[in-house]
Design a protein around this motif. Structure first.
Motif, PDB file in Angstrom:
ATOM      1  N   ILE A 150      -7.279  13.349 -36.456  1.00 45.16           N
ATOM      2  CA  ILE A 150      -8.107  14.347 -35.777  1.00 45.16           C
ATOM      3  C   ILE A 150      -8.763  13.735 -34.549  1.00 45.16           C
ATOM      4  N   ARG A 151      -9.223  12.484 -34.670  1.00 45.63           N
ATOM      5  CA  ARG A 151      -9.871  11.836 -33.528  1.00 45.63           C
ATOM      6  C   ARG A 151      -8.884  11.579 -32.397  1.00 45.63           C
ATOM      7  N   ARG A 152      -7.645  11.276 -32.726  1.00 43.24           N
ATOM      8  CA  ARG A 152      -6.637  11.042 -31.682  1.00 43.24           C
ATOM      9  C   ARG A 152      -6.282  12.338 -30.953  1.00 43.24           C
ATOM     10  N   VAL A 153      -6.176  13.417 -31.712  1.00 44.62           N
ATOM     11  CA  VAL A 153      -5.917  14.724 -31.087  1.00 44.62           C
ATOM     12  C   VAL A 153      -7.090  15.104 -30.188  1.00 44.62           C
ATOM     13  N   THR A 154      -8.307  14.854 -30.674  1.00 39.29           N
ATOM     14  CA  THR A 154      -9.503  15.146 -29.888  1.00 39.29           C
ATOM     15  C   THR A 154      -9.534  14.312 -28.613  1.00 39.29           C
ATOM     16  N   PHE A 155      -9.115  13.048 -28.725  1.00 38.27           N
ATOM     17  CA  PHE A 155      -9.043  12.167 -27.555  1.00 38.27           C
ATOM     18  C   PHE A 155      -8.161  12.777 -26.470  1.00 38.27           C
ATOM     19  N   VAL A 156      -6.998  13.280 -26.865  1.00 39.31           N
ATOM     20  CA  VAL A 156      -6.060  13.877 -25.896  1.00 39.31           C
ATOM     21  C   VAL A 156      -6.682  15.111 -25.247  1.00 39.31           C
ATOM     22  N   LEU A 157      -7.304  15.981 -26.065  1.00 33.49           N
ATOM     23  CA  LEU A 157      -7.902  17.212 -25.542  1.00 33.49           C
ATOM     24  C   LEU A 157      -9.052  16.910 -24.576  1.00 33.49           C
ATOM     25  N   LEU A 158      -9.897  15.946 -24.959  1.00 32.21           N
ATOM     26  CA  LEU A 158     -11.031  15.599 -24.108  1.00 32.21           C
ATOM     27  C   LEU A 158     -10.570  14.941 -22.813  1.00 32.21           C
ATOM     28  N   PHE A 159      -9.560  14.096 -22.906  1.00 34.70           N
ATOM     29  CA  PHE A 159      -9.056  13.406 -21.712  1.00 34.70           C
ATOM     30  C   PHE A 159      -8.497  14.419 -20.713  1.00 34.70           C
ATOM     31  N   ILE A 160      -7.684  15.349 -21.207  1.00 35.84           N
ATOM     32  CA  ILE A 160      -7.108  16.384 -20.342  1.00 35.84           C
ATOM     33  C   ILE A 160      -8.220  17.242 -19.733  1.00 35.84           C
ATOM     34  N   GLY A 161      -9.192  17.619 -20.567  1.00 37.83           N
ATOM     35  CA  GLY A 161     -10.303  18.436 -20.085  1.00 37.83           C
ATOM     36  C   GLY A 161     -11.138  17.705 -19.043  1.00 37.83           C
ATOM     37  N   GLY A 162     -11.400  16.425 -19.270  1.00 32.56           N
ATOM     38  CA  GLY A 162     -12.190  15.639 -18.326  1.00 32.56           C
ATOM     39  C   GLY A 162     -11.510  15.505 -16.980  1.00 32.56           C
ATOM     40  N   VAL A 163     -10.209  15.251 -16.985  1.00 33.43           N
ATOM     41  CA  VAL A 163      -9.451  15.131 -15.736  1.00 33.43           C
ATOM     42  C   VAL A 163      -9.495  16.453 -14.968  1.00 33.43           C
ATOM     43  N   ASN A 164      -9.269  17.557 -15.669  1.00 35.94           N
ATOM     44  CA  ASN A 164      -9.306  18.872 -15.019  1.00 35.94           C
ATOM     45  C   ASN A 164     -10.687  19.185 -14.454  1.00 35.94           C
ATOM     46  N   MET A 165     -11.730  18.781 -15.178  1.00 35.34           N
ATOM     47  CA  MET A 165     -13.091  19.015 -14.714  1.00 35.34           C
ATOM     48  C   MET A 165     -13.372  18.244 -13.421  1.00 35.34           C
ATOM     49  N   LEU A 166     -12.913  16.995 -13.364  1.00 33.03           N
ATOM     50  CA  LEU A 166     -13.118  16.180 -12.169  1.00 33.03           C
ATOM     51  C   LEU A 166     -12.356  16.740 -10.971  1.00 33.03           C
ATOM     52  N   ILE A 167     -11.133  17.167 -11.208  1.00 29.59           N
ATOM     53  CA  ILE A 167     -10.332  17.756 -10.120  1.00 29.59           C
ATOM     54  C   ILE A 167     -11.005  19.007  -9.583  1.00 29.59           C
ATOM     55  N   ARG A 168     -11.478  19.853 -10.489  1.00 28.05           N
ATOM     56  CA  ARG A 168     -12.144  21.098 -10.089  1.00 28.05           C
ATOM     57  C   ARG A 168     -13.405  20.815  -9.285  1.00 28.05           C
ATOM     58  N   SER A 169     -14.245  19.904  -9.779  1.00 27.24           N
ATOM     59  CA  SER A 169     -15.490  19.610  -9.071  1.00 27.24           C
ATOM     60  C   SER A 169     -15.217  18.989  -7.705  1.00 27.24           C
ATOM     61  N   TYR A 170     -14.202  18.120  -7.616  1.00 28.20           N
ATOM     62  CA  TYR A 170     -13.829  17.489  -6.346  1.00 28.20           C
ATOM     63  C   TYR A 170     -13.377  18.555  -5.343  1.00 28.20           C
ATOM     64  N   GLN A 171     -12.550  19.474  -5.789  1.00 26.21           N
ATOM     65  CA  GLN A 171     -12.056  20.534  -4.900  1.00 26.21           C
ATOM     66  C   GLN A 171     -13.200  21.403  -4.396  1.00 26.21           C
ATOM     67  N   GLU A 172     -14.141  21.752  -5.270  1.00 25.54           N
ATOM     68  CA  GLU A 172     -15.256  22.609  -4.881  1.00 25.54           C
ATOM     69  C   GLU A 172     -16.189  21.896  -3.913  1.00 25.54           C
ATOM     70  N   ILE A 173     -16.419  20.596  -4.138  1.00 20.19           N
ATOM     71  CA  ILE A 173     -17.271  19.822  -3.222  1.00 20.19           C
ATOM     72  C   ILE A 173     -16.633  19.738  -1.842  1.00 20.19           C
ATOM     73  N   ILE A 174     -15.319  19.509  -1.797  1.00 19.52           N
ATOM     74  CA  ILE A 174     -14.599  19.440  -0.516  1.00 19.52           C
ATOM     75  C   ILE A 174     -14.690  20.772   0.224  1.00 19.52           C
ATOM     76  N   MET A 175     -14.532  21.876  -0.533  1.00 23.57           N
ATOM     77  CA  MET A 175     -14.598  23.209   0.082  1.00 23.57           C
ATOM     78  C   MET A 175     -15.978  23.476   0.676  1.00 23.57           C
ATOM     79  N   ILE A 176     -17.038  23.044  -0.029  1.00 25.28           N
ATOM     80  CA  ILE A 176     -18.397  23.254   0.459  1.00 25.28           C
ATOM     81  C   ILE A 176     -18.667  22.398   1.705  1.00 25.28           C
ATOM     82  N   LEU A 177     -18.219  21.153   1.683  1.00 29.05           N
ATOM     83  CA  LEU A 177     -18.462  20.229   2.793  1.00 29.05           C
ATOM     84  C   LEU A 177     -17.753  20.659   4.058  1.00 29.05           C
ATOM     85  N   TYR A 178     -16.545  21.243   3.909  1.00 28.26           N
ATOM     86  CA  TYR A 178     -15.747  21.595   5.086  1.00 28.26           C
ATOM     87  C   TYR A 178     -15.693  23.110   5.325  1.00 28.26           C
ATOM     88  N   LYS A 179     -16.691  23.806   4.780  1.00 24.83           N
ATOM     89  CA  LYS A 179     -16.730  25.265   4.928  1.00 24.83           C
ATOM     90  C   LYS A 179     -17.029  25.634   6.363  1.00 24.83           C
TER      91      LYS A 179
END
Length: 259
Positions: A230-259
């Motif tokens: 269960i912990r290994r499955v959770t590791f995969v889910l959290l890792f994927i979620g964390g990467v997606n969260m960082l990509i999303r926040s990076y894209q939004e920050i770039i959009m705000i800075l260069y608006k």
């Protein structure tokens, strides 16, 4: 919230409740990551909703007085989580007032989710002796701050406690006790500040039956579920979620800075 998003939320609750029932943690981190990524609710409302659901889940699986009395010498260090949770809540509502505040919070939560996945994967090789008290206070303080920010105190506590030479049952119950303290402290502070959004109670009421059913079924068949798997499955889910969260926040920050 649309019907499709509501059903997606119920699926996230099923996954989170199953994981926390087996391992003692990660309900908030898993469900909040999913809710943010699918844009089911605004950040503050999502945190409040998941906080309510997490407290309900803890009420179902925590052995309350019998555990606390028998292990008071072990869980006494948890007092430090109260002031650090207050600090976390104040930080949250301070940051959201600033430009790019939400994007910064998403980035912080993304990094935290990635670290959570790594901590969860690394935990599980107990020490021969308990860690020094200073180590307990350090990780518990960090857990309080993350708990105050996002109601997600599991990663630091899971990493700390799964490395202790304690029985698995004691670890799970200590984790749940810590989460309950964080949620109650956070609720008091949010109510005092006048930041509680009562509309989330409606979504909580609709989601609690899913939470209860999942918890009952998981407890009944928990002996068939391997904690490490269960912990290994959770590791995969959290890792994927964390990467997606960082990509999303990076894209939004770039959009705000260069608006």
């Amino acid at each position: 919230m649309s019907l499709s998003l509501f059903f997606a939320l119920q699926l996230l609750i099923v996954i989170g409740a199953c994981v926390q029932t087996v391992t003692g943690g990660s309900f908030v981190t898993l469900v909040l990551t999913g809710v943010i990524l699918i844009d089911a609710l605004p950040l503050e409302q999502a945190i409040l909703l998941i906080m309510i659901l997490s407290l309900c889940h803890i009420g179902l699986v925590l052995e309350k007085k019998s555990f606390a009395v028998a292990n008071i010498h072990r869980i006494a260090f948890l007092w430090v989580i109260i002031p650090s949770s207050v600090v976390g809540v104040v930080l949250l509502y301070t940051l959201i007032e600033y430009p790019m505040g939400y994007q910064i919070l998403y980035a912080v939560f993304g990094v935290g989710t990635l670290l959570a996945s790594i901590m969860l994967f690394m935990a599980g090789k107990p020490r021969k002796t308990e860690s020094h008290k200073a180590v307990f206070y350090l990780w518990t303080t960090i857990a309080g701050i993350t708990g105050g920010l996002f109601s997600a105190s599991a990663p630091p506590m899971v990493y700390l406690l799964y490395n202790q030479p304690w029985q698995l049952h004691t670890i799970r119950q200590t984790l749940l006790t810590a989460f309950a303290i964080v949620i109650i402290t956070r609720s008091i502070v949010v109510l005092y500040q006048g930041n509680f959004v009562y509309g989330v109670l409606w979504w909580a009421a609709l989601s609690i039956p899913t939470l209860i059913a999942t918890t009952i079924v998981t407890k009944k068949y928990m002996h068939l579920l391997q904690d490490m798997l269960i912990r290994r499955v959770t590791f995969v889910l959290l890792f994927i979620g964390g990467v997606n969260m960082l990509i999303r926040s990076y894209q939004e920050i770039i959009m705000i800075l260069y608006k």
